[in-house]
Write a protein that holds these residues in place. Structure first.
Motif, short mmCIF file in Angstrom:
data_model
loop_
_atom_site.label_atom_id
_atom_site.label_comp_id
_atom_site.label_asym_id
_atom_site.label_seq_id
_atom_site.Cartn_x
_atom_site.Cartn_y
_atom_site.Cartn_z
N THR A 97 64.05 83.51 27.14
CA THR A 97 64.71 83.85 28.40
C THR A 97 64.20 82.98 29.55
OG1 THR A 97 63.05 85.50 28.95
CG2 THR A 97 64.94 86.26 27.65
N LYS A 98 64.82 83.17 30.69
CA LYS A 98 64.39 82.49 31.92
C LYS A 98 62.96 82.89 32.27
CE LYS A 98 65.17 80.27 35.83
NZ LYS A 98 64.96 78.86 35.87
N LYS A 99 62.60 84.14 31.99
CA LYS A 99 61.24 84.61 32.24
C LYS A 99 60.23 83.85 31.37
CE LYS A 99 58.29 88.68 32.32
NZ LYS A 99 58.19 90.12 32.13
N ASP A 100 60.57 83.63 30.11
CA ASP A 100 59.69 82.87 29.21
C ASP A 100 59.53 81.43 29.70
OD1 ASP A 100 59.22 84.96 27.28
OD2 ASP A 100 61.28 84.65 26.61
N ASP A 101 60.62 80.86 30.16
CA ASP A 101 60.56 79.49 30.68
C ASP A 101 59.72 79.43 31.96
OD1 ASP A 101 61.38 76.74 30.37
OD2 ASP A 101 62.57 77.05 32.19
N THR A 102 59.83 80.44 32.80
CA THR A 102 59.03 80.50 34.02
C THR A 102 57.55 80.65 33.69
OG1 THR A 102 60.89 81.47 35.22
CG2 THR A 102 58.70 81.75 36.19
N ILE A 103 57.24 81.47 32.71
CA ILE A 103 55.84 81.64 32.28
C ILE A 103 55.30 80.33 31.75
CG2 ILE A 103 54.36 82.76 30.55
CD1 ILE A 103 56.23 85.25 30.96
N ARG A 104 56.08 79.63 30.95
CA ARG A 104 55.68 78.32 30.42
C ARG A 104 55.40 77.35 31.56
NH1 ARG A 104 57.81 73.85 30.83
NH2 ARG A 104 59.76 74.70 31.58
N HIS A 105 56.31 77.30 32.51
CA HIS A 105 56.19 76.39 33.64
C HIS A 105 54.96 76.71 34.50
CE1 HIS A 105 57.22 73.95 37.09
NE2 HIS A 105 57.10 75.03 37.85
N TRP A 106 54.77 77.98 34.85
CA TRP A 106 53.67 78.35 35.74
C TRP A 106 52.31 78.23 35.06
CZ3 TRP A 106 53.35 78.08 40.64
CH2 TRP A 106 54.51 78.16 41.40
N THR A 107 52.28 78.43 33.77
CA THR A 107 51.03 78.23 33.04
C THR A 107 50.61 76.77 33.13
OG1 THR A 107 51.49 80.04 31.52
CG2 THR A 107 49.92 78.38 30.77
#
Length: 153
Positions: free
Chosen positions: A38-48
């Motif tokens: 999801t977009k949330k998973d992509d955001t977590i990947r990016h912010w990490t």
């Protein structure tokens, strides 16, 4: 400036560990249960990856200001039984740079994978490898190489 950088670097360590652990958990869960990326998973990947890069930048500036590092490179009479100058001057820096490279490569590859399962798998393996490197290279209070508190003030 040095004490401020030291505090910030110590605080960011926890943000890196928390974000990396959470990203690994999400990646494992997504891979194991074949969930959509999801977009949330992509955001977590990016912010990490972003938090890790920020930590690296603060660390490099701290490295240039560190009396321990300048002592290692400027003096040949430091006690050879003390591993602390060697740890901070070479080992900590090298392992952390490698860990951030692994996070960056894993993040970039995961973003470009075709299937959700491949995205989660890539994210999991690269981030877990980076976490292992980071845990080894952190100067924990119980570390045999260098002793530092859990949070610097």
């Amino acid at each position: 400036m040095y004490s401020t950088l030291l505090f910030l670097h110590s605080l960011l360590r926890w943000l890196v560990l928390i974000s990396l652990t959470y990203a690994i958990f999400r990646a494992y869960k997504g891979y194991r249960f074949t969930l959509p990326f999801t977009k949330k998973d992509d955001t977590i990947r990016h912010w990490t990856a972003t938090i890790s890069h920020l930590q690296l930048m603060v660390g490099v500036v701290l490295y240039s200001q560190s009396p321990v590092v300048s002592y290692f490179f400027g003096s040949s009479d430091y006690p050879k039984e003390s591993t602390e100058p060697l740890f901070f001057a070479i080992i900590h820096l090298a392992m952390m740079i490698v860990a951030i490279l692994v996070i960056t490569i894993g993040s970039a590859l995961a973003k470009r994978k075709e299937t959700d399962k491949e995205k989660f798998s890539t994210m999991f393996y690269f981030f877990a490898t980076a976490l292992a490197l980071i845990l080894i290279a952190i100067p924990w209070p119980f570390s045999p190489f260098a002793h530092r508190p859990y949070l610097r003030f």
